[in-house]
Motif scaffolding. Structure first.
Motif, PDB file in Angstrom:
ATOM      1  N   GLY A  64     -10.431   4.036   4.295  1.00 28.08           N
ATOM      2  CA  GLY A  64     -10.145   4.113   2.866  1.00 28.08           C
ATOM      3  C   GLY A  64      -9.487   2.854   2.343  1.00 28.08           C
ATOM      4  O   GLY A  64      -9.824   2.364   1.252  1.00 28.08           O
ATOM      5  N   LEU A  65      -8.551   2.296   3.108  1.00 31.74           N
ATOM      6  CA  LEU A  65      -7.916   1.042   2.697  1.00 31.74           C
ATOM      7  C   LEU A  65      -8.927  -0.100   2.642  1.00 31.74           C
ATOM      8  O   LEU A  65      -8.870  -0.957   1.749  1.00 31.74           O
ATOM      9  CB  LEU A  65      -6.780   0.701   3.667  1.00 31.74           C
ATOM     10  CG  LEU A  65      -5.538   1.597   3.588  1.00 31.74           C
ATOM     11  CD1 LEU A  65      -4.535   1.207   4.673  1.00 31.74           C
ATOM     12  CD2 LEU A  65      -4.886   1.510   2.211  1.00 31.74           C
ATOM     13  N   CYS A  66      -9.862  -0.103   3.599  1.00 29.82           N
ATOM     14  CA  CYS A  66     -10.909  -1.141   3.570  1.00 29.82           C
ATOM     15  C   CYS A  66     -11.776  -1.012   2.325  1.00 29.82           C
ATOM     16  O   CYS A  66     -12.159  -2.020   1.707  1.00 29.82           O
ATOM     17  CB  CYS A  66     -11.767  -1.045   4.834  1.00 29.82           C
ATOM     18  SG  CYS A  66     -10.915  -1.510   6.354  1.00 29.82           S
ATOM     19  N   VAL A  68     -10.825   0.270  -0.562  1.00 33.31           N
ATOM     20  CA  VAL A  68     -10.010  -0.148  -1.712  1.00 33.31           C
ATOM     21  C   VAL A  68      -9.987  -1.665  -1.823  1.00 33.31           C
ATOM     22  O   VAL A  68     -10.149  -2.236  -2.919  1.00 33.31           O
ATOM     23  CB  VAL A  68      -8.583   0.424  -1.573  1.00 33.31           C
ATOM     24  CG1 VAL A  68      -7.657  -0.195  -2.624  1.00 33.31           C
ATOM     25  CG2 VAL A  68      -8.601   1.934  -1.726  1.00 33.31           C
ATOM     26  N   ILE A  69      -9.801  -2.352  -0.690  1.00 31.97           N
ATOM     27  CA  ILE A  69      -9.792  -3.816  -0.709  1.00 31.97           C
ATOM     28  C   ILE A  69     -11.158  -4.363  -1.097  1.00 31.97           C
ATOM     29  O   ILE A  69     -11.276  -5.377  -1.799  1.00 31.97           O
ATOM     30  CB  ILE A  69      -9.359  -4.356   0.668  1.00 31.97           C
ATOM     31  CG1 ILE A  69      -7.915  -3.950   0.961  1.00 31.97           C
ATOM     32  CG2 ILE A  69      -9.498  -5.862   0.728  1.00 31.97           C
ATOM     33  CD1 ILE A  69      -6.898  -4.513   0.000  1.00 31.97           C
ATOM     34  N   TRP A  72     -11.515  -3.252  -5.125  1.00 33.61           N
ATOM     35  CA  TRP A  72     -10.455  -3.622  -6.067  1.00 33.61           C
ATOM     36  C   TRP A  72      -9.461  -4.629  -5.487  1.00 33.61           C
ATOM     37  O   TRP A  72      -8.443  -4.912  -6.108  1.00 33.61           O
ATOM     38  CB  TRP A  72      -9.676  -2.365  -6.489  1.00 33.61           C
ATOM     39  CG  TRP A  72     -10.545  -1.361  -7.183  1.00 33.61           C
ATOM     40  CD1 TRP A  72     -11.015  -1.422  -8.454  1.00 33.61           C
ATOM     41  CD2 TRP A  72     -11.048  -0.148  -6.622  1.00 33.61           C
ATOM     42  NE1 TRP A  72     -11.785  -0.331  -8.744  1.00 33.61           N
ATOM     43  CE2 TRP A  72     -11.824   0.484  -7.628  1.00 33.61           C
ATOM     44  CE3 TRP A  72     -10.930   0.486  -5.386  1.00 33.61           C
ATOM     45  CZ2 TRP A  72     -12.466   1.695  -7.424  1.00 33.61           C
ATOM     46  CZ3 TRP A  72     -11.564   1.691  -5.190  1.00 33.61           C
ATOM     47  CH2 TRP A  72     -12.325   2.285  -6.192  1.00 33.61           C
ATOM     48  N   GLY A  73      -9.777  -5.165  -4.313  1.00 35.02           N
ATOM     49  CA  GLY A  73      -8.808  -6.051  -3.679  1.00 35.02           C
ATOM     50  C   GLY A  73      -8.993  -7.516  -3.979  1.00 35.02           C
ATOM     51  O   GLY A  73      -8.138  -8.332  -3.615  1.00 35.02           O
TER      52      GLY A  73
END
Length: 250
Positions: A64-66, A68-69, A72-73
């Protein structure tokens, strides 16, 4: 290998078949989306295990963090100094060099180590795909050469030396003792291909031409331990059949 290491560290069983299927499917999807190849990481997996993240939630949070990046990162990454990104790339590159140039010297054979250096040189001077492609070709050739040194003939014996499990009468045993040397048995093993098939032909040819051995009337090839053979092996067997016909061997 990484899965086995995690099994030892966590004292639990890993479904290797499922792990390989998931890794393969993930790499296919990543390749179609322009991503990089991934595999099971021992260090991060053990870090999660020691931190108590033993469920699938750890993988979902990381993915999920990947995402997001990815979406939107970009604005956030624009605020990072270039020295940080350059240092990260330098760190990753030096880590790979230490692992495959320095540490590999103590782990790999000299031939495999030379292949690693050759791939590194081609990647640095040509391209990544050229280095990987040439490395795969050379590795296949080395495998063929090394496997050709494996003896495809497990053992050879005469009918007087190797008997069946059948209970025979005294007269039959006497007949086998007298004429059993006319039966020549060759037990084969492994995969028979162009690198090993010719050795069978040479071995039988030497037996036919050896004046110290009795004349062979029957030749028996035992294929029970053979896992497979290629077309070149069939040609060698056909040539062997011709030799037996010339020598009047059944």
């Amino acid at each position: 290998l990484n899965s086995t290491g995690i099994e030892l560290a966590t004292q639990s069983d890993v479904d290797l078949d499922r792990q390989l299927r998931v890794d393969g499917l993930g790499n296919l999807i990543a390749g179609l989306c322009g991503g990089m190849v991934g595999y099971l990481g021992v260090a991060y997996s053990l870090l999660n295990y020691k931190a108590g993240a033993n469920s699938r939630l750890a993988g979902l949070v990381a993915s999920g963090l990947c995402l997001v990046i990815l979406f939107w990162g970009a604005p956030i990454l624009a605020y990072l100094p270039r020295a940080v990104m350059g240092g990260l790339l330098l760190y990753l590159g030096l880590t790979l060099l230490v692992e495959w140039v320095y540490d590999a010297w103590f782990k790999l054979s000299r031939l495999d180590y030379a292949l690693v250096l050759l791939i590194l040189l081609i990647v640095a001077t040509r391209s990544f795909l050229a280095g990987v492609g040439i490395g795969i070709i050379i590795a296949c050739l080395l495998f063929v050469v090394s496997y050709s040194h494996v003896h495809v003939i497990k053992y050879a014996a005469t009918g007087a030396e190797q008997r069946s499990n059948v209970e025979r009468s005294f007269l039959h045993l006497k007949e086998l003792n007298e004429k059993g040397k006319q039966i020549y048995i060759v037990c084969l093993q492994g995969y028979v291909f162009f690198g090993t098939a010719h050795s069978i032909l040479d071995h039988v040819r030497q037996c036919f031409g050896n004046p110290e051995l009795p004349k062979i009337r029957f030749l028996l090839l035992d294929f029970r331990l053979v896992t497979g053979l290629d077309s070149s092996a069939l040609f060698s067997l056909l040539r062997l059949k011709q030799l037996t016909q010339i020598g009047k061997v059944a």
